[in-house]
Design an enzyme around this catalytic site. Sequence first.
Site, PDB file in Angstrom:
ATOM      1  N   ARG A  21       0.843  -1.210   0.000  1.00  0.00           N
ATOM      2  CA  ARG A  21       0.000   0.000   0.000  1.00  0.00           C
ATOM      3  C   ARG A  21       0.877   1.258   0.000  1.00  0.00           C
ATOM      4  O   ARG A  21       0.612   2.212  -0.748  1.00  0.00           O
ATOM      5  CB  ARG A  21      -0.902  -0.014   1.238  1.00  0.00           C
ATOM      6  CG  ARG A  21      -1.761   1.241   1.359  1.00  0.00           C
ATOM      7  CD  ARG A  21      -2.283   1.414   2.765  1.00  0.00           C
ATOM      8  NE  ARG A  21      -2.993   2.674   2.879  1.00  0.00           N
ATOM      9  CZ  ARG A  21      -3.107   3.356   3.998  1.00  0.00           C
ATOM     10  NH1 ARG A  21      -2.570   2.918   5.112  1.00  0.00           N
ATOM     11  NH2 ARG A  21      -3.768   4.494   4.034  1.00  0.00           N
ATOM     12  N   SER A  36      -6.401   2.528   0.375  1.00  0.00           N
ATOM     13  CA  SER A  36      -6.490   2.191   1.797  1.00  0.00           C
ATOM     14  C   SER A  36      -6.290   0.689   1.989  1.00  0.00           C
ATOM     15  O   SER A  36      -6.322  -0.089   1.023  1.00  0.00           O
ATOM     16  CB  SER A  36      -7.859   2.600   2.348  1.00  0.00           C
ATOM     17  OG  SER A  36      -8.872   1.783   1.778  1.00  0.00           O
ATOM     18  N   SER A 127     -17.629  -5.800   5.953  1.00  0.00           N
ATOM     19  CA  SER A 127     -17.948  -4.758   6.931  1.00  0.00           C
ATOM     20  C   SER A 127     -16.692  -4.493   7.748  1.00  0.00           C
ATOM     21  O   SER A 127     -16.149  -5.402   8.375  1.00  0.00           O
ATOM     22  CB  SER A 127     -19.095  -5.211   7.839  1.00  0.00           C
ATOM     23  OG  SER A 127     -19.409  -4.197   8.792  1.00  0.00           O
ATOM     24  N   ASN A 128     -16.206  -3.259   7.720  1.00  0.00           N
ATOM     25  CA  ASN A 128     -14.946  -2.908   8.373  1.00  0.00           C
ATOM     26  C   ASN A 128     -15.207  -1.888   9.476  1.00  0.00           C
ATOM     27  O   ASN A 128     -15.615  -0.764   9.202  1.00  0.00           O
ATOM     28  CB  ASN A 128     -13.971  -2.343   7.333  1.00  0.00           C
ATOM     29  CG  ASN A 128     -12.559  -2.229   7.864  1.00  0.00           C
ATOM     30  OD1 ASN A 128     -12.333  -2.177   9.065  1.00  0.00           O
ATOM     31  ND2 ASN A 128     -11.590  -2.193   6.966  1.00  0.00           N
ATOM     32  N   GLY A 152     -11.605  -6.225  11.779  1.00  0.00           N
ATOM     33  CA  GLY A 152     -11.203  -5.423  12.924  1.00  0.00           C
ATOM     34  C   GLY A 152     -10.102  -4.443  12.537  1.00  0.00           C
ATOM     35  O   GLY A 152      -9.783  -4.275  11.363  1.00  0.00           O
ATOM     36  N   HIS A 182     -24.463 -22.016   6.427  1.00  0.00           N
ATOM     37  CA  HIS A 182     -24.055 -23.420   6.373  1.00  0.00           C
ATOM     38  C   HIS A 182     -24.808 -24.205   5.310  1.00  0.00           C
ATOM     39  O   HIS A 182     -24.354 -25.269   4.884  1.00  0.00           O
ATOM     40  CB  HIS A 182     -24.242 -24.078   7.750  1.00  0.00           C
ATOM     41  CG  HIS A 182     -23.442 -25.320   7.929  1.00  0.00           C
ATOM     42  ND1 HIS A 182     -23.895 -26.562   7.544  1.00  0.00           N
ATOM     43  CD2 HIS A 182     -22.194 -25.508   8.425  1.00  0.00           C
ATOM     44  CE1 HIS A 182     -22.971 -27.467   7.814  1.00  0.00           C
ATOM     45  NE2 HIS A 182     -21.927 -26.857   8.347  1.00  0.00           N
ATOM     46  N   ASP A 186     -20.097 -25.329   3.570  1.00  0.00           N
ATOM     47  CA  ASP A 186     -19.692 -26.219   4.659  1.00  0.00           C
ATOM     48  C   ASP A 186     -18.507 -25.605   5.404  1.00  0.00           C
ATOM     49  O   ASP A 186     -17.748 -24.813   4.844  1.00  0.00           O
ATOM     50  CB  ASP A 186     -19.288 -27.591   4.114  1.00  0.00           C
ATOM     51  CG  ASP A 186     -20.487 -28.394   3.629  1.00  0.00           C
ATOM     52  OD1 ASP A 186     -21.619 -28.073   4.047  1.00  0.00           O
ATOM     53  OD2 ASP A 186     -20.287 -29.332   2.843  1.00  0.00           O
TER      54      ASP A 186
END
Length: 209
Positions: A21, A36, A127-128, A152, A182, A186
């Site tokens: 980056r 980013s 989703s960050n 995270g 599921h 799997d």
Amino acid sequence: MTIPHYQLSVTVNVEKTLAMRKRVNEKLGKSDVKVSVNDFIVKAIASACKRVPTVNSHWMDTYIRQFSNVDVSVAVATPSGLITPIVFNADSRGVVDISKTVKELAQRAKDGKLQPQEYQGGTVTVSNLGMYGITMFNAIINPPQSLILACGGLQEQIIVDENAPNGFRKAQFITFTASADHRVIDGAVGAQWMAAFRDNLEDPANIIL
């Protein structure tokens, strides 16, 4: 939630992604674009979906629809709530192109100017919450998609390094948690996808292969 789901977590050394980056942004120089870590994550997700295509599927009640293109929905917080604009064909786009697209979509989402086709659909979601100082979290699957990846923030950890003066050094890690349906994915397939995703960030050369 009625989806029979499970979570898989992995903590990834992102040193090489951070270094790439930095090099990319140095090459971009004084241009308006700055990539980013999240842009690399979007690309790594798309690449992993090409390597483990079962994940890139929708549960359609009576059948499972698998997609050849990877359209990554990116969760964006807006004044009126969460919305997931889509980076279409992320698997065939470069990180700089993804970066421009995400920034434009996020701004238009916050301005309430997205068209329905720009946020309805997608084949997988990210989703960050790392920018809020979150270490890890579980995200809710975005049906009919089969997987959402929760990201995270950067965490420093001490790792063994025989080449370091003291035999150890600090390294940068991020913990990712996938929530998977599921009925479609799997546990072993989900684990294969997470391994491919981890490989992509631990050595970002993988995302151009």
